[in-house]
Scaffold this motif. Structure first.
Motif, PDB file in Angstrom:
ATOM      1  N   TYR A 162       0.802  -1.216   0.000  1.00 26.96           N
ATOM      2  CA  TYR A 162       0.000   0.000   0.000  1.00 26.96           C
ATOM      3  C   TYR A 162       0.838   1.270   0.000  1.00 26.96           C
ATOM      4  N   GLY A 163       2.131   1.150   0.287  1.00 26.46           N
ATOM      5  CA  GLY A 163       2.981   2.324   0.425  1.00 26.46           C
ATOM      6  C   GLY A 163       2.987   2.829   1.853  1.00 26.46           C
ATOM      7  N   ASN A 164       3.878   3.777   2.125  1.00 26.88           N
ATOM      8  CA  ASN A 164       4.000   4.364   3.471  1.00 26.88           C
ATOM      9  C   ASN A 164       4.239   3.300   4.537  1.00 26.88           C
ATOM     10  N   GLY A 165       4.938   2.227   4.153  1.00 21.93           N
ATOM     11  CA  GLY A 165       5.281   1.183   5.113  1.00 21.93           C
ATOM     12  C   GLY A 165       4.164   0.209   5.417  1.00 21.93           C
ATOM     13  N   GLU A 166       3.054   0.307   4.706  1.00 21.86           N
ATOM     14  CA  GLU A 166       1.923  -0.585   4.962  1.00 21.86           C
ATOM     15  C   GLU A 166       1.781  -1.603   3.840  1.00 21.86           C
ATOM     16  N   SER A 167       1.526  -2.847   4.213  1.00 19.96           N
ATOM     17  CA  SER A 167       1.377  -3.918   3.219  1.00 19.96           C
ATOM     18  C   SER A 167       0.481  -5.015   3.782  1.00 19.96           C
ATOM     19  N   ARG A 168       0.162  -5.970   2.916  1.00 20.36           N
ATOM     20  CA  ARG A 168      -0.632  -7.126   3.333  1.00 20.36           C
ATOM     21  C   ARG A 168      -0.091  -8.352   2.636  1.00 20.36           C
ATOM     22  N   PHE A 169       0.214  -9.394   3.397  1.00 15.45           N
ATOM     23  CA  PHE A 169       0.671 -10.648   2.809  1.00 15.45           C
ATOM     24  C   PHE A 169      -0.520 -11.399   2.223  1.00 15.45           C
TER      25      PHE A 169
END
Length: 222
Positions: free
Chosen positions: A168-175
């Protein structure tokens, strides 16, 4: 593959490098092209492409023609057809499954049948030859990693299907979630089932990742 820069009169151009493969001869010619059309050094992106920045808008046509002559004029950079893939069993001792051929076959299917999805940029695909995620499969809408399947005493190459991953950007993600394992030869069937269902049942404007999260893992497993 062009985006407008905040600096007036300049654009950035992404050169799509299929499977991240470029020869030394091609690299030398591309370096000359970059020097001719940009005042800045190029960047290698995490999607295995090359980003040329600070290209004057009036040079775009000539730049495009030079890239086409070199064989790097494909559209769809950073789209579903721009599949990030590690070498897999081609060169890696850890690889379980070959990914380059699978990625190329998927790309051909997408160009022939799913052009609206290519242009929308609503879906991405990434592949790794094993679970180590060098191809970033765990943070893609549709991900595959190499595996094996046993049947009648024999072992066959397979791909683990993961869905719903995202950066997602800005250090946010989802596995992504591991949904099902399929024989490698069935990978095109998987793509068709997923995309046909997405096109038929999505809400208007809904990207694939949001579609997956709304339907959830069991829906796709079934």
């Amino acid at each position: 593959n062009v985006i407008t820069q905040k600096q007036k009169g300049f654009v950035a151009v992404t050169v799509k490098i299929r499977n991240g493969n470029i020869s030394s001869d091609e690299s030398r010619v591309l370096a000359d092209i970059i020097s001719a059309f940009s005042s800045d050094s190029a960047r290698i992106t995490i999607e295995q492409n090359i980003l040329i920045r600070f290209v004057p808008e009036q040079y775009l046509g000539n730049l495009y023609n030079r890239l086409v002559d070199l064989g790097f004029g494909d559209f769809g950079a950073n789209s579903i057809t721009d599949i990030t893939a590690c070498p897999g069993t081609d060169t890696c001792n850890l690889g379980i499954t070959g990914t380059y051929v699978a990625a190329s076959e998927i790309e051909q299917l997408l160009y022939s049948k799913y052009e609206p999805i290519i242009l929308s940029g609503d879906v991405n695909i990434k592949m790794s030859g094993c679970m180590n995620s060098c191809g970033q499969h765990s943070v893609s809408d549709i991900g595959f990693h190499g595996s094996t399947i046993k049947k009648d005493g024999s072992i066959y190459p397979a791909l683990q299907v993961l869905l719903g991953g995202a950066n997602y950007g800005n250090g946010e993600s989802r596995f992504g979630d591991k949904v099902i394992k399929v024989p490698s030869k069935r990978v095109l069937n998987v793509i068709e089932i997923l995309l046909d269902d997405y096109l038929a049942n999505r809400i208007e404007g809904e990207k694939f990742n949001d579609f997956y999260l709304r339907k959830d893992k069991i829906y796709f497993y079934d």
